[in-house]
Design an enzyme around this catalytic site. Structure first.
Site, PDB file in Angstrom:
ATOM      1  N   GLU A 128       0.538   3.772  -5.325  1.00 32.39           N
ATOM      2  CA  GLU A 128      -0.797   3.811  -5.912  1.00 32.39           C
ATOM      3  C   GLU A 128      -0.891   2.757  -7.015  1.00 32.39           C
ATOM      4  O   GLU A 128       0.125   2.286  -7.527  1.00 32.39           O
ATOM      5  CB  GLU A 128      -1.029   5.175  -6.570  1.00 32.39           C
ATOM      6  N   LYS A 151       6.181  19.131  -4.858  1.00 31.01           N
ATOM      7  CA  LYS A 151       6.553  19.562  -3.512  1.00 31.01           C
ATOM      8  C   LYS A 151       7.739  20.526  -3.551  1.00 31.01           C
ATOM      9  O   LYS A 151       7.811  21.483  -2.768  1.00 31.01           O
ATOM     10  CB  LYS A 151       6.885  18.335  -2.659  1.00 31.01           C
ATOM     11  N   GLY A 174       0.796  -1.222   0.000  1.00 30.84           N
ATOM     12  CA  GLY A 174       0.000   0.000   0.000  1.00 30.84           C
ATOM     13  C   GLY A 174       0.831   1.277   0.000  1.00 30.84           C
ATOM     14  O   GLY A 174       0.326   2.362   0.245  1.00 30.84           O
TER      15      GLY A 174
END
Ligand SMILES: NC(=O)c1ccc[n+]([C@@H]2O[C@H](COP(=O)([O-])OP(=O)(O)OC[C@H]3O[C@@H](n4cnc5c(N)ncnc54)[C@H](OP(=O)(O)O)[C@@H]3O)[C@@H](O)[C@H]2O)c1
Lengths: 329, 164
Positions: free
Chosen positions: A197, A212, A194
């Site tokens: 994606e 970012k 997990g």
């Protein structure tokens, strides 16, 4: 202080759970919305009840209501915007944030889209309205890097910021290095756990890290740069041999975002670093190194994502707003 | 480069003065003590860095000071930097890739370590470049970046300030 929350995914749920667990923070939930419903109560909602409804039915409230109704209700001091990131348009968050600011409401967001797309415009709008716009959670998850730039290191001149800004890539590179996994194997493992994606393109191609970096560049130097200005190379072309060759020199490879205005440098690329370099961190961690004139080099490291971790950054912003505007004003 | 001379009084100062005048950078001054040599021929070795085009003028200036240079060892290329290169290195003419660096005249490929997996898979190489000065190393890396972009190769550079 009254709080309205748009978006009840991983981050929104983490925030509501925290509000329920820490009533002493005195942050009152008065409205919430997801993609197909909303609930509003100016006297305060029970965050646990909202979470239960969301988990049981997939909706947090009445299907006749939406985010637009929450915004128009005015029943909040701060809007917390937690809808999905759209790096190209910033929507729907951009509209949500503008509409809250125009109503004289403070805004806190974890959504990189609107901040990367229109930092200057939103900042000017907020200044004009005399409200706060805070977005600590957009970069480095739980790491208080924006606080460090704006408050902790205020008065310093910054020469560069370098950092590990994407936990998925850092996990993949750590596994390729530690276990000799191929890129494909490490990516498959990250997906299973997990950490990646279903469509990992944004992460592995370096786009998420670049977004970012844009936010950091505009926050620190008001450079007014956009995603198009970043030179971006991802990690998807890296071979096991590359990590082995680096290891032969007691080095390793990490995806590094780097901005240094004096050298006209704005880039995201895999780089070779000595193993003992502060930016060589393990797994899904993130790290940011700030180079300043007075403090020298300051490196912050911590969890770059996660539901409660991201909520931590949001709560920090909310409390900063409460302390500055609400209690004394 | 290395410059060796006699260690007699006054000689060292006389040799050092012109070095800074000509923009040289002294890296080390080593007093040599070879047990078998008679005491008056003890040598001093100066290791310094200077732009190639100013070297002859500097040697002349040192000689003018009355210093006799015993030996001039010239290790021309001082800076080394290793870069990892990934892609179809052989099929995109690795000889040409190396040649483009060597052709600059101020930098050269000192080492190349290529790993080739199965056919049609990209190969990976560690390429070590030597250059005379830091800025020339920067220009050599620019050449390499251009060549890599042309040939669709991925380059992984060290993080500046963090070179091993
Ligand atoms: N997850 C992290 O660790 C992390 C860390 C830092 C920043 N972020 C950023 O934080 C934001 C939220 O992340 P997340 O992981 O919580 O995302 P998520 O799980 O995909 O949840 C997104 C939520 O937004 C809701 N939504 C979508 N469109 C909406 C609209 N027009 N109006 C109101 N609500 C709408 C969705 O509603 P439904 O529930 O009805 O689908 C969902 O509840 C993203 O921008 C993300 O990039 C996430």
């Amino acid at each position: 202080m009254r709080v309205a929350v748009l978006g009840l995914g991983a981050v929104g749920k983490g925030l509501l759970r925290t509000l329920a667990a820490k009533p002493e923070l005195d942050l009152v939930l008065t409205a919430a919305a997801d993609s197909s419903s909303a609930c509003i109560d100016p006297d305060g909602l029970d965050p646990t009840a909202v979470l239960d409804a969301k988990c049981a039915t997939g909706r947090c409230g009445a299907s006749g209501l939406s985010a637009t109704d929450v915004l128009a209700s005015g029943a909040y001091d701060v809007l917390v915007e937690l809808t999905p990131t759209n790096a190209l348009t910033g929507e729907p968050a951009l509209t949500h944030i503008r509409s809250a600011i125009e109503r004289g409401k403070h805004v806190v967001t974890s959504n990189k889209g609107p901040i990367a797309v229109d930092h200057a415009g939103l900042t000017a709008l907020a200044d004009e309205a005399g409200v706060a716009l805070r977005y600590e959670a957009t970069v480095g998850g739980a790491i208080p890097v924006i606080h460090a730039i704006r408050d902790g290191l205020a008065g310093n001149r910054f020469s560069s910021i370098t950092g590990v800004l994407n936990g998925t890539c850092n996990y993949i590179l750590t596994r390729m290095d530690d276990e000799g996994l191929t890129y494909e194997q490490a990516l498959a493992e990250a997906r299973e756990l997990g950490y990646a994606e279903a469509d990992p393109t944004y992460d592995v191609r370096g786009i998420d890290a670049a977004i970012k970096l844009v936010i950091l560049a505009n926050t620190c130097w008001s450079l007014g740069v956009t995603l198009d200005d970043v030179s971006i190379t991802g990690i998807d072309g890296l071979t096991v041999d590359a990590l082995r060759l680096a290891a032969d020199q007691d080095c390793t490879i990490r995806l590094i975002g780097e901005v240094a205005p004096a050298e006209n440098l704005l880039r995201v690329a895999p780089r070779v670093l000595p193993r003992n370099h502060p930016l060589v961190i393990e797994g899904t961690l993130n790290a940011v190194m700030l180079s300043t004139d007075m403090a020298g080099e300051v490196t912050l490291m911590g969890k770059g994502a996660g539901s409660v971790e991201t909520a931590s950054a949001i709560i920090g912003d909310l409390i900063a707003i409460r302390d500055r505007y609400v209690e004394c004003g | 480069m290395k410059l060796e001379m006699k260690d007699s009084p006054g000689q060292l100062v006389a040799a050092l003065t012109p070095i800074s005048e000509y923009g040289g950078n002294i890296i080390a001054v080593i007093h040599q003590r070879e047990p078998e040599s008679p005491s008056d021929t003890l040598g001093v070795q100066i290791v310094l860095e200077i732009a190639q085009e100013r070297l002859d003028a500097l040697v002349g200036a040192i000689k003018l000071q009355g210093v006799s240079i015993l030996r001039l060892g010239e290790e021309r290329l001082l800076y080394r930097q290793s870069v990892i290169m990934i892609g179809h290195l052989i099929h995109t003419d690795i000889g040409d890739t190396i040649g483009r660096i060597d052709a600059t005249g101020f930098a050269e490929v000192a080492e190349l370590n290529v790993h080739m997996p199965a056919i049609a898979e990209p190969s990976t190489a560690l390429i070590t470049i030597k250059a005379t000065t830091r800025s020339e190393m920067g220009r050599a890396l620019d050449v390499l970046r251009t060549v890599a972009a042309e040939k669709g190769l991925l380059i992984v550079e060290p993080l500046a300030g963090a070179e091993a």
